[in-house]
Design an enzyme around this catalytic site. Structure first.
Site, PDB file in Angstrom:
ATOM      1  N   ALA A  13       0.807  -1.215   0.000  1.00  0.00           N
ATOM      2  CA  ALA A  13       0.000   0.000   0.000  1.00  0.00           C
ATOM      3  C   ALA A  13       0.843   1.268   0.000  1.00  0.00           C
ATOM      4  O   ALA A  13       0.326   2.348  -0.281  1.00  0.00           O
ATOM      5  CB  ALA A  13      -0.935   0.001   1.209  1.00  0.00           C
ATOM      6  N   ASP A 233      -1.459 -10.097  -0.264  1.00  0.00           N
ATOM      7  CA  ASP A 233      -0.096 -10.096   0.268  1.00  0.00           C
ATOM      8  C   ASP A 233      -0.005 -10.764   1.630  1.00  0.00           C
ATOM      9  O   ASP A 233       1.019 -11.390   1.960  1.00  0.00           O
ATOM     10  CB  ASP A 233       0.492  -8.686   0.298  1.00  0.00           C
ATOM     11  CG  ASP A 233      -0.384  -7.648   0.983  1.00  0.00           C
ATOM     12  OD1 ASP A 233      -1.377  -8.017   1.632  1.00  0.00           O
ATOM     13  OD2 ASP A 233      -0.067  -6.450   0.849  1.00  0.00           O
ATOM     14  N   THR A 255       2.004  -1.450   6.748  1.00  0.00           N
ATOM     15  CA  THR A 255       0.978  -0.426   6.934  1.00  0.00           C
ATOM     16  C   THR A 255      -0.119  -0.945   7.862  1.00  0.00           C
ATOM     17  O   THR A 255      -0.672  -0.205   8.667  1.00  0.00           O
ATOM     18  CB  THR A 255       0.390  -0.022   5.578  1.00  0.00           C
ATOM     19  OG1 THR A 255       1.452   0.451   4.733  1.00  0.00           O
ATOM     20  CG2 THR A 255      -0.656   1.055   5.726  1.00  0.00           C
ATOM     21  N   GLY A 400       7.729  -5.619   7.404  1.00  0.00           N
ATOM     22  CA  GLY A 400       8.565  -4.462   7.714  1.00  0.00           C
ATOM     23  C   GLY A 400       8.781  -4.230   9.195  1.00  0.00           C
ATOM     24  O   GLY A 400       9.848  -3.766   9.616  1.00  0.00           O
TER      25      GLY A 400
END
Length: 483
Positions: A13, A233, A255, A400
């Site tokens: 995103a 994802d 995100t 992440g």
């Protein structure tokens, strides 16, 4: 022996990437060949994605890939493009953070009946689910549409000319029957569309088709095929969890923080609906029983508000590590945090509403965000375990956020459970190994996860102390209304 080279197109995103991978001596070797920014585009009628621009970047990445044997595409969920009878895109796809569904979602649920809707599609109530986006859609584009394609299927169509919908992502739309794993005509009609708008379903590992001659010529990838992967994802990220036993929970961070368990069957009880859990499909018929939590979006928007970039993050995290612990926490699932805007001001407002001190420094606010996310991870994992009857002895934190040592340690401390962090690129890893499995180079999901565990350096976090302070902090959070 080395396997052929596979290419993962991983569209997030906030950024996208093209990653190459090949198996060598039982390990997956990966190389990122192209990375690019992604984000919303404000247009007069609302917030959109630049789908054509994304495809341009995909082609650029495939030019750098050097002719892989196959390509797999994954992206975020729920958003879609509409094609007319000639195969042309009818306008840029809407962004899930667009406000057009704000009032529609609740009225749709009230009309259909929340228990009946959950019993049918098994999904968490989120105002941007595809079914609500369609209910909010009006105008000539929808009237002229012949087929609806989710974002990775749209990219796949432009690559191959083949129309279809991959199952793991289709299961996020609210239009799929959670028990039969087929499109529900009743749900489609309730959303205001003809069921014929929904394309045939595919499964991870299915061959979509070979690259169109024009695409092959543009990228130099003659003989390359597109293979369906876990095109949501999160589905690919869960494939990329290096689990050694079934008693694991996962937190797929970026995100969003997608937090839950991998199960053999959906949990469609009224208790699961009231706890706002979702049942999405994974590989081999598994179910991702999870809750969507706002995730590092809270931090990303705070940085944007302050005029800072990711390069400023290490200093902020150092300040956060020195800040007073658990001074203030907020509900990371509060929908007030969904739209772009002044995130520090919204967090301050939430603190005042719960009679907690407002963070006075940027470091204190970053600590508030990370501790709030850890509490949200804790709540989701504990509730998922209780609702499913599954024990949890380890939490795998991938994506992440696996780079964020504070977030990983706070999650271990809040749960009182060990956390294994990594791989960071779990989604691309799951994407690549699904292709390798389809090509016959990997036997099954157990071998996929063994390869991942031996191919990556994983960080281990042990709970440091009693969960007592986290128990007290959780009491300060407001109770969530039942959808």
């Amino acid at each position: 022996m080395e396997s052929p080279t596979f290419a993962a197109v991983d569209l997030g995103a906030s950024s996208g990437r093209v990653v190459l991978g090949r198996l060598t001596a039982g390990r997956l070797e990966t190389t990122e060949v192209h990375r690019f920014a992604n984000g919303p585009v404000p247009l007069p009628d609302g917030l959109h994605w630049d789908a054509v621009g994304l495809f341009r970047e995909v082609l650029a990445g495939l030019r750098e890939a050097g002719g892989p044997v196959s390509v797999g595409v994954d992206s975020w969920a729920v958003d879609y493009g509409l094609l007319d009878s000639s195969g042309s895109l009818l306008g840029e796809p809407f962004h899930y953070r667009d406000s057009r569904t704000d009032s529609v979602a609740e009225s749709f649920v009230d009309s259909f009946g929340a228990p009946d809707l959950f019993a049918r599609n098994g999904l968490q109530f989120l105002p941007f689910n595809t079914i609500f986006q369609l209910a909010a859609s009006k105008g000539a584009a929808l009237e002229a549409a012949e087929v609806l394609l989710l974002i990775p299927d749209l990219i796949g169509y432009w690559l191959t000319g083949q129309v279809g919908a991959e199952l793991t992502n289709a299961s996020t739309t609210g239009l799929l029957d959670a028990r039969t794993h087929e499109w529900s005509p009743e749900l489609a009609r309730a959303a205001g569309i003809d069921p014929s708008l929904l394309p045939p379903l595919r499964r991870p590992g299915d061959v979509v088709g070979e690259l169109l001659p024009s695409v092959a010529g543009e990228t130099g990838s003659t003989g390359t095929s597109v293979v369906a992967v876990g095109s949501h994802d999160t589905a690919s990220a869960v494939i990329g969890v290096p689990a050694r036993s079934p008693n694991f929970a996962y937190v797929c961070t970026g995100t969003w923080s997608l937090t839950g368990l991998e199960l053999p069957a959906p949990v469609l009880t009224e208790e699961a609906r009231r706890a706002n859990f979702t049942n999405e499909l994974g590989i081999d018929g598994t179910v991702r029983f999870l809750r969507n939590i706002m995730g590092l979006w809270l931090l990303q928007e705070s940085l944007r508000t302050w005029g800072l970039t990711s390069e400023d993050l290490p200093g902020l995290l150092a300040e956060a590590a020195r800040a007073e612990p658990l001074t203030a926490v907020v509900d990371a699932e509060d929908t007030r945090f969904l739209a772009p805007g002044d995130m520090p001001a919204r967090i301050a407002e939430a603190c005042r509403e719960t009679d907690q001190p407002v963070p006075r420094t940027r470091g204190a606010l970053v600590r508030c965000i990370l501790e709030s996310l850890a509490l949200a991870h804790r709540r989701a994992i504990r509730e998922a375990a209780e609702l499913s009857g599954r024990d949890v002895d380890v939490v795998h934190l991938v994506g992440g956020g696996a780079r964020n040592e504070l977030l990983c340690q706070f999650t271990a401390d809040a749960l009182g459970t060990p956390v294994v962090a990594g791989p960071v690129e779990a989604t691309a890893t799951g994407n690549l190994l699904t292709q390798a499995r389809a090509a016959g180079h990997v036997a099954d999901l157990t071998e996929v996860r063994r390869i991942i565990a031996t191919s990556h350096c994983l960080d281990h976090y042990t709970p440091r102390r009693s969960t007592g302070p986290w128990d007290e902090a959780e009491i300060r959070l407001p109770s969530r209304p039942t959808p």
